[in-house]
Motif scaffolding. Structure first.
Motif, PDB file in Angstrom:
ATOM      1  N   TRP A   1       0.666  -1.104  -0.363  1.00  0.00           N
ATOM      2  CA  TRP A   1       0.165  -0.261  -0.209  1.00  0.00           C
ATOM      3  C   TRP A   1       0.588   1.354  -0.102  1.00  0.00           C
ATOM      4  N   ARG A   2       1.957   1.085   0.910  1.00  0.00           N
ATOM      5  CA  ARG A   2       3.398   2.184   0.975  1.00  0.00           C
ATOM      6  C   ARG A   2       3.112   2.432  -0.517  1.00  0.00           C
ATOM      7  N   ARG A   3       3.709   2.122  -1.555  1.00  0.00           N
ATOM      8  CA  ARG A   3       4.470   1.851  -2.609  1.00  0.00           C
ATOM      9  C   ARG A   3       3.908   2.216  -3.146  1.00  0.00           C
ATOM     10  N   ILE A   4       2.175   1.970  -3.661  1.00  0.00           N
ATOM     11  CA  ILE A   4       1.309   1.791  -4.483  1.00  0.00           C
ATOM     12  C   ILE A   4       1.003   3.807  -4.421  1.00  0.00           C
ATOM     13  N   LEU A   5       0.769   4.393  -3.093  1.00  0.00           N
ATOM     14  CA  LEU A   5       0.445   5.344  -3.059  1.00  0.00           C
ATOM     15  C   LEU A   5       1.941   5.914  -3.328  1.00  0.00           C
ATOM     16  N   LEU A   6       2.965   5.997  -3.010  1.00  0.00           N
ATOM     17  CA  LEU A   6       4.709   6.542  -3.474  1.00  0.00           C
ATOM     18  C   LEU A   6       4.100   7.169  -4.693  1.00  0.00           C
ATOM     19  N   LYS A   7       3.913   5.806  -5.581  1.00  0.00           N
ATOM     20  CA  LYS A   7       3.943   5.833  -6.700  1.00  0.00           C
ATOM     21  C   LYS A   7       3.085   6.993  -7.859  1.00  0.00           C
ATOM     22  N   LYS A   8       1.733   6.349  -6.978  1.00  0.00           N
ATOM     23  CA  LYS A   8       0.749   7.964  -7.396  1.00  0.00           C
ATOM     24  C   LYS A   8       0.760   9.470  -7.522  1.00  0.00           C
ATOM     25  N   TYR A   9       2.086   9.736  -6.144  1.00  0.00           N
ATOM     26  CA  TYR A   9       2.438  10.878  -5.885  1.00  0.00           C
ATOM     27  C   TYR A   9       3.645  11.543  -6.971  1.00  0.00           C
ATOM     28  N   VAL A  10       4.370   9.941  -7.629  1.00  0.00           N
ATOM     29  CA  VAL A  10       5.177  10.306  -8.088  1.00  0.00           C
ATOM     30  C   VAL A  10       5.094  10.907  -9.768  1.00  0.00           C
ATOM     31  N   GLN A  11       3.963   9.332  -9.906  1.00  0.00           N
ATOM     32  CA  GLN A  11       3.069   9.814 -10.848  1.00  0.00           C
ATOM     33  C   GLN A  11       2.334  11.661 -11.751  1.00  0.00           C
ATOM     34  N   MET A  12       1.473  11.850 -10.183  1.00  0.00           N
ATOM     35  CA  MET A  12       1.004  12.823 -10.556  1.00  0.00           C
ATOM     36  C   MET A  12       1.752  13.966 -10.380  1.00  0.00           C
ATOM     37  N   GLY A  13       3.234  14.325 -10.567  1.00  0.00           N
ATOM     38  CA  GLY A  13       3.974  15.333 -10.261  1.00  0.00           C
ATOM     39  C   GLY A  13       4.224  15.786  -8.485  1.00  0.00           C
ATOM     40  N   VAL A  14       3.205  14.774  -7.701  1.00  0.00           N
ATOM     41  CA  VAL A  14       3.167  15.285  -6.742  1.00  0.00           C
ATOM     42  C   VAL A  14       4.718  15.313  -5.231  1.00  0.00           C
ATOM     43  N   ARG A  15       4.759  16.441  -4.954  1.00  0.00           N
ATOM     44  CA  ARG A  15       6.004  16.411  -4.447  1.00  0.00           C
ATOM     45  C   ARG A  15       6.579  16.502  -2.593  1.00  0.00           C
ATOM     46  N   SER A  16       4.617  17.039  -2.119  1.00  0.00           N
ATOM     47  CA  SER A  16       5.152  17.736  -0.461  1.00  0.00           C
ATOM     48  C   SER A  16       3.613  17.054  -0.356  1.00  0.00           C
ATOM     49  N   VAL A  17       3.301  16.223   1.329  1.00  0.00           N
ATOM     50  CA  VAL A  17       2.744  15.540   1.804  1.00  0.00           C
ATOM     51  C   VAL A  17       1.842  16.246   2.555  1.00  0.00           C
ATOM     52  N   PHE A  18       2.423  17.288   2.870  1.00  0.00           N
ATOM     53  CA  PHE A  18       1.806  18.119   3.852  1.00  0.00           C
ATOM     54  C   PHE A  18       0.271  18.926   3.128  1.00  0.00           C
ATOM     55  N   ASP A  19      -0.308  18.337   4.608  1.00  0.00           N
ATOM     56  CA  ASP A  19      -2.042  18.995   3.883  1.00  0.00           C
ATOM     57  C   ASP A  19      -2.844  19.827   5.647  1.00  0.00           C
ATOM     58  N   GLU A  20      -3.159  21.595   5.031  1.00  0.00           N
ATOM     59  CA  GLU A  20      -3.257  22.252   6.825  1.00  0.00           C
ATOM     60  C   GLU A  20      -3.343  21.571   7.351  1.00  0.00           C
ATOM     61  N   GLY A  21      -3.455  21.166   9.247  1.00  0.00           N
ATOM     62  CA  GLY A  21      -4.342  20.442   9.603  1.00  0.00           C
ATOM     63  C   GLY A  21      -3.374  19.101  10.669  1.00  0.00           C
ATOM     64  N   ASP A  22      -2.288  19.059   9.416  1.00  0.00           N
ATOM     65  CA  ASP A  22      -2.041  17.258   9.954  1.00  0.00           C
ATOM     66  C   ASP A  22      -0.885  17.937  10.859  1.00  0.00           C
ATOM     67  N   GLU A  23      -0.589  17.180  11.799  1.00  0.00           N
ATOM     68  CA  GLU A  23       0.391  17.200  12.141  1.00  0.00           C
ATOM     69  C   GLU A  23       1.856  17.128  11.798  1.00  0.00           C
ATOM     70  N   GLU A  24       2.815  18.009  12.072  1.00  0.00           N
ATOM     71  CA  GLU A  24       3.988  18.007  11.661  1.00  0.00           C
ATOM     72  C   GLU A  24       4.763  17.160  12.030  1.00  0.00           C
ATOM     73  N   GLU A  25       5.063  16.507  12.776  1.00  0.00           N
ATOM     74  CA  GLU A  25       5.965  15.481  12.764  1.00  0.00           C
ATOM     75  C   GLU A  25       5.238  14.457  12.609  1.00  0.00           C
ATOM     76  N   GLU A  26       4.285  13.741  11.919  1.00  0.00           N
ATOM     77  CA  GLU A  26       3.883  13.047  11.484  1.00  0.00           C
ATOM     78  C   GLU A  26       3.877  12.714  10.465  1.00  0.00           C
ATOM     79  N   GLU A  27       4.015  13.891   9.005  1.00  0.00           N
ATOM     80  CA  GLU A  27       3.869  14.794   8.156  1.00  0.00           C
ATOM     81  C   GLU A  27       5.773  15.010   7.397  1.00  0.00           C
ATOM     82  N   ARG A  28       6.119  15.093   8.859  1.00  0.00           N
ATOM     83  CA  ARG A  28       7.374  15.315   7.991  1.00  0.00           C
ATOM     84  C   ARG A  28       7.805  13.639   7.846  1.00  0.00           C
ATOM     85  N   GLY A  29       7.679  12.223   7.983  1.00  0.00           N
ATOM     86  CA  GLY A  29       7.807  11.100   8.290  1.00  0.00           C
ATOM     87  C   GLY A  29       7.725  10.552   7.268  1.00  0.00           C
TER      88      GLY A  29
END
Length: 327
Positions: free
Chosen positions: A286-314
């Motif tokens: 599941w992790r690889r599927i999600l990361l692969k989709k991010y790359v295919q879509m040109g997404v380089r940041s996982v940060f969303d407003e309201g998410d915990e910074e430590e969680e998103e940093r990983g």
């Protein structure tokens, strides 16, 4: 471990009082849940599908390529019932209503062969295993840099979500602790949510609504943080042979809750952690599927407003590595 046991019993009592005070108990028996009347209702397939996450950053991408009173519980567990409940993929959306508010009607589980179905011959032993365990391990410590949780007994198990946060984010559409008919045990399981620590159900974010967020017989996508309907029902997990009933009749997440609370089961803990690794570990599918989709879509940041910074940093570090090395 007397201190652990005293706190557990105090949690049970406090949860029961909280529900009674708020009037959240469901007065209707599980078997009254009605199946959809439409003849076009489709049953869920057993083939697992990868999880789908819909968020602001994906939508904007350039292109898109998925009572826990022990005596009362003991009595409730050993009383066979004609039917339980099960959710279906079929949905009905009112004209003009948003898809995220659509509720999936509960589809009754197939009833036992007769109203006098004989429970599993080892039922008493199985139920005792659910209700009489004693915590033997301390709570995990959180890494403030990565946001991961570390368990002393199993250092290779490093989730970044606590059971309480998973519930509050609505991962199961509010249905995880609904009355559940087990085909294998031939009983209906209900009320086992009362084992959860009181602090999981109340806090600065507000109290969890038991009827809507824990024991609902309808899967409500609007309860989910991402407004999504995903995953398979517990009945499908049971049919696939993924549940070890002698430990946790509801499957992986119930195991995780009890593991977090300090229960340890030799062999079963390793099995469940291995399953977690294969899905969301360093090389999890599941992790690889999600990361692969991010790359295919040109997404380089996982940060969303309201998410915990430590969680998103990983997650950001994982995405950066995938962009650089494809793994």
């Amino acid at each position: 471990m007397d201190g652990y046991e005293a706190r557990r019993l105090a949690n049970i009592k406090r949860n029961a009082e909280l529900v009674q005070d708020l009037g959240l108990e469901d007065s209707k028996p599980a078997q009254e849940a009605k199946a959809p009347t439409t003849s076009t209702t489709k049953r869920r397939k057993l083939d697992p599908a990868p999880p789908t996450r819909t968020s602001r950053r994906l939508a904007s991408a350039p292109s898109r390529p998925a009572t826990y009173n022990e005596d009362a519980l003991q009595k409730a567990l050993v009383e066979p019932t004609e039917s339980g409940s099960r959710r279906s993929r079929s949905t009905k959306t009112k004209k003009g209503a948003a898809a995220s508010s659509t509720k999936i009607k509960a589809e009754p589980s197939p009833p036992p062969p007769s109203t006098t179905a004989t429970p599993h011959p080892d039922l008493d032993t199985i139920v005792a295993g659910w209700t009489s365990w004693t915590p033997t391990a301390p709570p995990p410590a959180r890494d403030e840099v990565t946001g991961e949780y570390h368990f002393e007994s199993h250092p290779d198990f490093r989730p970044n979500k606590s059971p309480a946060s998973i519930l509050r984010e609505g991962a199961f559409g509010g249905t995880y602790w609904r009355p559940l008919y087990s085909k294998r045990l031939r009983i209906t399981v209900a009320g086992d949510w009362r084992e959860l620590p009181a602090e999981w159900l109340s806090g600065p974010e507000g109290n969890i609504n038991v009827d809507r967020q824990l024991t609902s017989t309808e899967y409500d996508p609007s309860v989910n943080k991402y407004g999504a309907s995903c995953g398979q029902s517990i009945e499908e997990w049971e049919a696939a042979g993924w549940i070890a009933h002698e430990y946790d009749v509801r499957g992986w997440f119930q195991w995780y809750c009890r593991f977090w609370m300090g229960r340890r089961c030799e062999g079963e803990d390793e099995r469940q952690i291995s399953r977690w690794k294969k899905c969301v570990g360093e090389t999890g599918r599941w992790r690889r599927i999600l990361l692969k989709k991010y790359v295919q879509m040109g997404v380089r940041s996982v940060f969303d407003e309201g998410d915990e910074e430590e969680e998103e940093r990983g997650r950001q570090e994982a995405l950066d590595r995938f962009w650089a090395a494809g793994k």
